[in-house]
Design a protein around this motif. Structure first.
Motif, PDB file in Angstrom:
ATOM      1  N   ASN A 164      55.176   5.906 -11.779  1.00 46.15           N
ATOM      2  CA  ASN A 164      56.380   5.505 -12.544  1.00 46.15           C
ATOM      3  C   ASN A 164      56.657   3.922 -12.110  1.00 46.15           C
ATOM      4  O   ASN A 164      57.181   3.185 -13.094  1.00 46.15           O
ATOM      5  CB  ASN A 164      57.366   6.480 -11.857  1.00 46.15           C
ATOM      6  N   ILE A 165      56.820   3.469 -10.983  1.00 49.10           N
ATOM      7  CA  ILE A 165      57.204   2.211 -10.467  1.00 49.10           C
ATOM      8  C   ILE A 165      56.222   1.379 -10.876  1.00 49.10           C
ATOM      9  O   ILE A 165      56.409   0.119 -11.576  1.00 49.10           O
ATOM     10  CB  ILE A 165      57.573   2.117  -9.120  1.00 49.10           C
ATOM     11  N   ILE A 166      54.923   1.522 -10.757  1.00 50.12           N
ATOM     12  CA  ILE A 166      53.824   0.621 -11.157  1.00 50.12           C
ATOM     13  C   ILE A 166      53.861   0.423 -12.424  1.00 50.12           C
ATOM     14  O   ILE A 166      53.693  -0.638 -12.939  1.00 50.12           O
ATOM     15  CB  ILE A 166      52.396   1.078 -10.752  1.00 50.12           C
ATOM     16  N   GLN A 167      53.994   1.356 -13.500  1.00 54.42           N
ATOM     17  CA  GLN A 167      53.767   1.120 -14.819  1.00 54.42           C
ATOM     18  C   GLN A 167      55.087   0.112 -15.332  1.00 54.42           C
ATOM     19  O   GLN A 167      55.074  -0.350 -16.136  1.00 54.42           O
ATOM     20  CB  GLN A 167      54.073   2.528 -15.458  1.00 54.42           C
ATOM     21  N   ARG A 168      56.249   0.293 -14.631  1.00 51.65           N
ATOM     22  CA  ARG A 168      57.287  -0.530 -14.991  1.00 51.65           C
ATOM     23  C   ARG A 168      57.086  -1.912 -14.438  1.00 51.65           C
ATOM     24  O   ARG A 168      57.593  -2.767 -15.036  1.00 51.65           O
ATOM     25  CB  ARG A 168      58.649   0.242 -14.468  1.00 51.65           C
ATOM     26  N   VAL A 169      56.550  -2.158 -13.284  1.00 52.65           N
ATOM     27  CA  VAL A 169      56.556  -3.308 -12.738  1.00 52.65           C
ATOM     28  C   VAL A 169      55.282  -4.175 -13.279  1.00 52.65           C
ATOM     29  O   VAL A 169      55.305  -5.399 -13.654  1.00 52.65           O
ATOM     30  CB  VAL A 169      56.349  -3.267 -11.104  1.00 52.65           C
ATOM     31  N   LEU A 170      54.005  -3.557 -13.292  1.00 53.55           N
ATOM     32  CA  LEU A 170      52.947  -4.326 -13.715  1.00 53.55           C
ATOM     33  C   LEU A 170      52.785  -4.686 -15.221  1.00 53.55           C
ATOM     34  O   LEU A 170      51.926  -4.084 -15.873  1.00 53.55           O
ATOM     35  CB  LEU A 170      51.585  -3.649 -13.019  1.00 53.55           C
ATOM     36  N   GLN A 171      53.575  -5.339 -15.740  1.00 51.48           N
ATOM     37  CA  GLN A 171      53.422  -5.657 -16.933  1.00 51.48           C
ATOM     38  C   GLN A 171      53.874  -7.047 -17.123  1.00 51.48           C
ATOM     39  O   GLN A 171      54.196  -8.027 -16.272  1.00 51.48           O
ATOM     40  CB  GLN A 171      54.920  -5.289 -17.730  1.00 51.48           C
ATOM     41  N   SER A 172      53.467  -7.875 -18.158  1.00 56.09           N
ATOM     42  CA  SER A 172      53.512  -9.168 -18.569  1.00 56.09           C
ATOM     43  C   SER A 172      54.738  -9.572 -18.492  1.00 56.09           C
ATOM     44  O   SER A 172      55.232 -10.592 -17.935  1.00 56.09           O
ATOM     45  CB  SER A 172      52.668  -9.491 -19.681  1.00 56.09           C
ATOM     46  N   ARG A 173      55.823  -8.817 -18.960  1.00 61.36           N
ATOM     47  CA  ARG A 173      57.179  -9.067 -18.914  1.00 61.36           C
ATOM     48  C   ARG A 173      58.070  -7.876 -18.260  1.00 61.36           C
ATOM     49  O   ARG A 173      58.180  -6.913 -18.566  1.00 61.36           O
ATOM     50  CB  ARG A 173      57.562  -9.196 -20.427  1.00 61.36           C
ATOM     51  N   TYR A 174      58.437  -8.249 -17.067  1.00 66.02           N
ATOM     52  CA  TYR A 174      59.045  -7.357 -16.304  1.00 66.02           C
ATOM     53  C   TYR A 174      60.499  -7.306 -16.552  1.00 66.02           C
ATOM     54  O   TYR A 174      61.270  -8.318 -16.422  1.00 66.02           O
ATOM     55  CB  TYR A 174      58.900  -7.517 -14.814  1.00 66.02           C
ATOM     56  N   PRO A 175      61.233  -6.292 -17.161  1.00 67.32           N
ATOM     57  CA  PRO A 175      62.634  -6.356 -17.245  1.00 67.32           C
ATOM     58  C   PRO A 175      63.370  -6.339 -16.231  1.00 67.32           C
ATOM     59  O   PRO A 175      63.272  -5.191 -15.461  1.00 67.32           O
ATOM     60  CB  PRO A 175      62.939  -4.956 -18.224  1.00 67.32           C
ATOM     61  N   ASP A 176      64.229  -6.966 -15.864  1.00 65.28           N
ATOM     62  CA  ASP A 176      65.070  -7.201 -14.768  1.00 65.28           C
ATOM     63  C   ASP A 176      66.086  -6.050 -14.602  1.00 65.28           C
ATOM     64  O   ASP A 176      66.576  -5.346 -15.456  1.00 65.28           O
ATOM     65  CB  ASP A 176      66.260  -8.603 -14.581  1.00 65.28           C
ATOM     66  N   LYS A 449      49.168  -8.849  -0.055  1.00 64.36           N
ATOM     67  CA  LYS A 449      48.627  -8.924  -1.411  1.00 64.36           C
ATOM     68  C   LYS A 449      49.103  -7.811  -2.508  1.00 64.36           C
ATOM     69  O   LYS A 449      49.675  -6.712  -1.930  1.00 64.36           O
ATOM     70  CB  LYS A 449      46.940  -8.697  -1.005  1.00 64.36           C
ATOM     71  N   GLU A 450      49.084  -8.254  -3.720  1.00 61.66           N
ATOM     72  CA  GLU A 450      49.930  -7.508  -4.596  1.00 61.66           C
ATOM     73  C   GLU A 450      49.226  -6.021  -4.597  1.00 61.66           C
ATOM     74  O   GLU A 450      49.740  -5.234  -4.889  1.00 61.66           O
ATOM     75  CB  GLU A 450      49.881  -8.252  -5.921  1.00 61.66           C
ATOM     76  N   CYS A 451      47.898  -6.149  -4.603  1.00 62.21           N
ATOM     77  CA  CYS A 451      47.167  -5.048  -4.779  1.00 62.21           C
ATOM     78  C   CYS A 451      47.477  -3.910  -3.534  1.00 62.21           C
ATOM     79  O   CYS A 451      47.278  -2.710  -3.733  1.00 62.21           O
ATOM     80  CB  CYS A 451      45.633  -5.131  -4.971  1.00 62.21           C
ATOM     81  N   GLU A 452      47.632  -4.422  -2.241  1.00 62.96           N
ATOM     82  CA  GLU A 452      47.977  -3.696  -1.141  1.00 62.96           C
ATOM     83  C   GLU A 452      49.527  -2.729  -1.286  1.00 62.96           C
ATOM     84  O   GLU A 452      49.618  -1.879  -1.040  1.00 62.96           O
ATOM     85  CB  GLU A 452      48.197  -4.694   0.139  1.00 62.96           C
ATOM     86  N   SER A 453      50.311  -3.447  -2.196  1.00 61.73           N
ATOM     87  CA  SER A 453      51.425  -2.845  -2.480  1.00 61.73           C
ATOM     88  C   SER A 453      51.300  -1.563  -3.139  1.00 61.73           C
ATOM     89  O   SER A 453      52.189  -0.475  -3.298  1.00 61.73           O
ATOM     90  CB  SER A 453      52.423  -3.650  -3.501  1.00 61.73           C
TER      91      SER A 453
END
Length: 833
Positions: A164-176, A449-453
């Motif tokens: 859920n969080i990853i799908q929201r965050v890992l986008q080219s445009r992250y809505p604040d 590292k981003e991938c570690e998150s």
């Protein structure tokens, strides 16, 4: 997520290559025995059971007794090891035709010596015959645990992965993230939140820290969206203290929270801060620390040195629960009826304090058969401590577990904890637990590292995340060039900042003296960081060593030395090491324990200012602020530099007219090429030091007594000027006074011609005869003239337009012309002979 897979493989390869380059220093263990495991099924399933030696001493093939000087290999699961019949000094030792090796993966370890491994190819048992066998060694290369966990996270192999969080965050445009209006109104009307807000506002945090905590707590209560909050905490702004109060507030709100960090040290620091808040709170002192769990590798964490954290450390808690609830000491009977046990535990403190009325209390909860045994147990002080430990190890509310196995106890502790602490990599273990977490806090998130998150972000039930860090500080280290170009080391924190995500800035620093914070505040934080009142106090302005360069802030230029590779192919500068060691030794002599008040930066000005970089800006800034110093201006550092240059065959650095050895001396010193070549051939450090000491003395005006006559007698032209001083018993330092034209003056200087044995003196003298025959009478007279200042000889100087008659007495002529003018102004009172 799959875009990280290739860089991860490249980084793993780079880690392996790096470890191979340091094989000579790797620990090793002798393999005593190995045999196929039950799962052994060639050609792929090459599983073996291996037994390692626990002794450091063992016998080589030729009967020699040898010792593993590098220490014994202590295996861990998921180690990648090399099995070979030789202790390698380099990679080439593994690749020789007469020596074979295999790579193996450690699946599990029992009792630190019994391993189950998966081999890359079959191991030939014929060579391992007891009578003719060769010794085999196990050598660790890298541990694959973190990389395997990363691979699983990136390929969605985690059990029950929550995206859920990853799908929201890992986008080219992250809505604040924006605070939900309905949730915000609900919170403002909540009595619990009002009480929490009041507690936070009355704490000793500064305003920016309070704002950050309140902002996170408001976001946490929203059930309508997944959010990520950023707390921007530059160095010294109290990140750990802020996170500690945030976690304490979440504990009061019964919010199931996982707190992670990239390293064990960072995890321990934040856990310690939270524990401090908890133990100082009266309300949480009534039932213990059962809702807090810290887990990880106790050996790597050095948990035995953190006594205050033992009560919340998982492995220690398991031992307590096993001892209290599984042993035959009487607690088994209590566990059979857990509901009665719970009531008993809740009233335990009162019960223990009123043992005189124990019989009445026991009748209320236990039958007659249990009363006598429990009364006997309760009167034992040892059991009383066990009771308190048990009370401290259980959460407030929990379901009845099966305490017969250690694995079940661990799951019980993790599933029922409110706040859990571990490294980011270790959080992968929580995917095996049947529990859900509501909120994730990652401390030092900018070093991850981003991938570690993605490992903790996929925990079941997770709805919100809080990242605490500073993207302006050093990022995670990346070894592979390919991975570096792919920005594999970038953190999730930095990604969100680049996308314009809002940060709650902690803007008051309480650690550094203002002179230290000045430059980074201007260069990295647009002067947004304020100095706290504590660092502005006069008591914060401390001096730990004598000298201007040891103030609160300075750049110390180490201009000498060179970079070279050590045995592990890492660059080093031994002169900078010598300077740093001298400073640390001086601090140690002064018994200085804390300086977290001064910052002294050591570096080479010329190297750091070649290209435009932050280091060039720092050097320029230090010069503008008059905080720039040369290391050799300090006598102690100058001596350390001189010794280091000699010991590391860099003496040529000192043998020039502008060297710091002669920069402040009375005489300028010039060196011939012959002398420099001769010194380069001198390998004896004692001789080199003696030569340097002699040159320093000569440059400062010392001369040997007249009764020490030259051993070599020469009657040529050079005999009028030639001086020879004995060095180290068998060498002779040969020098003369020479004349140098400088600006509008002629000045006397020392000219060092060579250092050589007595047998080679005639050749040098003949060479100098030819050279001095070209000198004019005036020049010869000026070279022979001596000017004394007390018992020291000082150099003379003359205006260029002055003339001396060839027939005139050189002593009288020069005395009349400039009788007492030396090169240095402090010799104006000199007399002539």
């Amino acid at each position: 997520m799959t875009s990280f897979c290739v860089p991860l493989v490249e980084e793993t390869h780079a880690d392996l290559l790096s470890s191979m380059s340091t094989l000579s220093r790797a620990p090793t263990s002798v393999i005593l025995d190995f045999k196929p495991a039950k799962e052994f099924k060639p050609p792929k399933d090459l599983f073996y059971n291996v037994e390692l030696s626990i002794l450091r001493k063992f016998e080589e093939d030729d009967g020699r007794k040898i010792e593993n000087d590098d220490g014994r290999y202590e295996p861990e699961a998921r180690d990648l090891i090399a099995i070979t019949n030789v202790r390698p000094k380099c990679i080439a030792d593994l690749e020789r035709p007469d020596r074979s090796y295999v790579a193996a993966f450690v699946l599990n370890v029992k009792q630190e010596r019994y391993l189950t491994i998966l081999s890359s190819k079959p191991i030939l048992f014929e060579e391992h015959n007891r009578k003719i066998r060769k010794i085999l060694y196990a050598i660790p290369l890298i541990n694959m645990t973190t990389n395997i966990r990363l691979w699983s996270a990136l390929n969605s192999e985690l059990a029950g992965g929550n995206l859920n969080i990853i799908q929201r965050v890992l986008q080219s445009r992250y809505p604040d993230s924006k605070n939900c209006t309905s949730c915000l109104l609900e919170e403002n009307c909540s009595a619990d939140f009002a009480d929490m807000k009041s507690r936070i506002c009355s704490s000793d945090l500064n305003d920016s820290q309070k704002d950050a905590v309140l902002s996170c707590l408001i976001t946490k209560k929203c059930n309508h969206q997944n959010t990520i909050k950023l707390i921007w905490g530059p160095s010294g702004t109290g990140k750990t203290k802020t996170v500690g109060l945030l976690l304490f507030s979440l504990l009061r709100m019964k919010c199931r929270t996982l707190t992670c960090a990239p390293t064990n040290t960072a995890v321990l620091e934040v856990a310690q801060q939270l524990l401090k808040n908890v133990t100082e709170s009266l309300e949480y002192g009534t039932y213990g620390l059962g809702d807090l769990v810290l887990f990880g590798n106790g050996k790597r964490m050095k948990i035995v040195d953190r006594h205050d954290l033992l009560d919340v450390f998982l492995d220690n808690r398991v031992k307590i629960l096993q001892k209290c609830l599984v042993s035959s000491s009487g607690w088994k009977e209590v566990v059979k009826n857990m509901n009665i046990a719970l009531d008993f535990l809740r009233s335990l403190e009162t019960l223990l304090c009123t043992l005189t009325d124990a019989d009445k209390g026991l009748k209320q909860v236990f039958g007659e058969k249990e009363q006598s045994r429990l009364s006997h147990i309760m009167k034992s002080s040892f059991v009383r401590e066990d009771c308190l430990r048990l009370l401290n190890s259980l959460p407030q509310t929990f379901s009845v577990p099966d305490f017969t196995e250690e694995h079940n106890i661990k799951k019980f502790c993790l599933e029922n904890s409110c706040l859990t602490f571990c490294t980011v990599s270790s959080s992968a273990k929580l995917h095996e637990v049947k529990a859900q977490w509501e909120l994730l806090v990652i401390d030092e998130a900018a070093q991850l590292k981003e991938c570690e998150s993605t490992i903790p972000l996929q925990l079941p039930g997770l709805r919100h995340a809080i990242l605490v860090g500073d993207e302006r500080q050093l990022p995670a280290m990346v070894k592979s060039k390919v991975s570096e170009e792919a920005e594999f080391g970038r953190s999730l924190f930095q990604r969100l900042v680049l996308l314009g995500h809002k940060k709650d800035l902690l803007k008051v620093q309480h650690r550094m003296h203002p002179s230290i914070s000045l430059f980074p505040n201007r260069m990295f934080y647009e002067n947004q960081i304020l100095d706290g009142p504590n660092v502005k106090e006069r008591s914060y302005d401390r001096r730990f060593l004598q000298g201007k360069m040891y103030g609160s802030y300075s750049f110390i230029n180490v201009a000498h030395g060179r970079e070279e590779f050590d045995n592990s192919h890492s660059l080093r500068n031994m002169i900078e090491v010598a300077v740093a060691s001298e400073i640390v030794a001086s601090l140690f002599k002064g018994m200085v324990s804390l300086c977290r008040h001064c910052l002294w930066i050591l570096g080479n000005e010329a190297t750091l200012t070649k290209k435009f970089s932050i280091w060039k800006e720092l050097v320029i800034d230090a010069k503008k602020r008059r905080c720039f110093y040369n290391a050799d201006e300090d006598k102690g550092l100058a001596q350390a530099i001189k010794v280091a240059l000699v010991e590391h065959n860099q003496i040529h650095t000192l043998l020039n007219m502008d060297s710091f050895l002669f920069r402040e001396s009375r005489w300028k010193v010039s060196f011939s090429n012959d002398f420099l070549k001769s010194m380069s051939r001198v390998k004896n450090a004692v001789t080199c030091k003696e030569v340097l000491n002699l040159l320093e003395n000569l440059a400062n005006g010392w001369r040997q007594p007249h009764w020490k006559k030259n051993l070599f007698v020469h009657h040529g032209t050079s005999s009028q000027l030639l001086e020879q001083y004995k060095v180290n018993g068998f060498l002779n330092l040969v020098w003369t006074v020479d004349i140098l034209k400088e600006n509008s003056y002629y000045i006397q200087i020392l000219k060092v011609w060579d250092i050589l044995p007595l047998s080679k003196m005639p050749r040098l003298a003949n060479h100098l005869d030819v050279l001095f025959e070209n000198y004019t009478v005036d020049k010869m007279n000026r070279c022979k003239h001596k000017c004394l200042n007390g018992c020291l000889v000082v150099p003379m100087r003359w205006p260029i337009d002055s003339n001396i008659s060839p027939n005139a007495d050189p002593v009288l002529s020069l005395s009349e012309l400039l009788a007492s003018i030396g090169v240095r102004d402090d010799f104006e009172s000199s007399s002539t002979n």
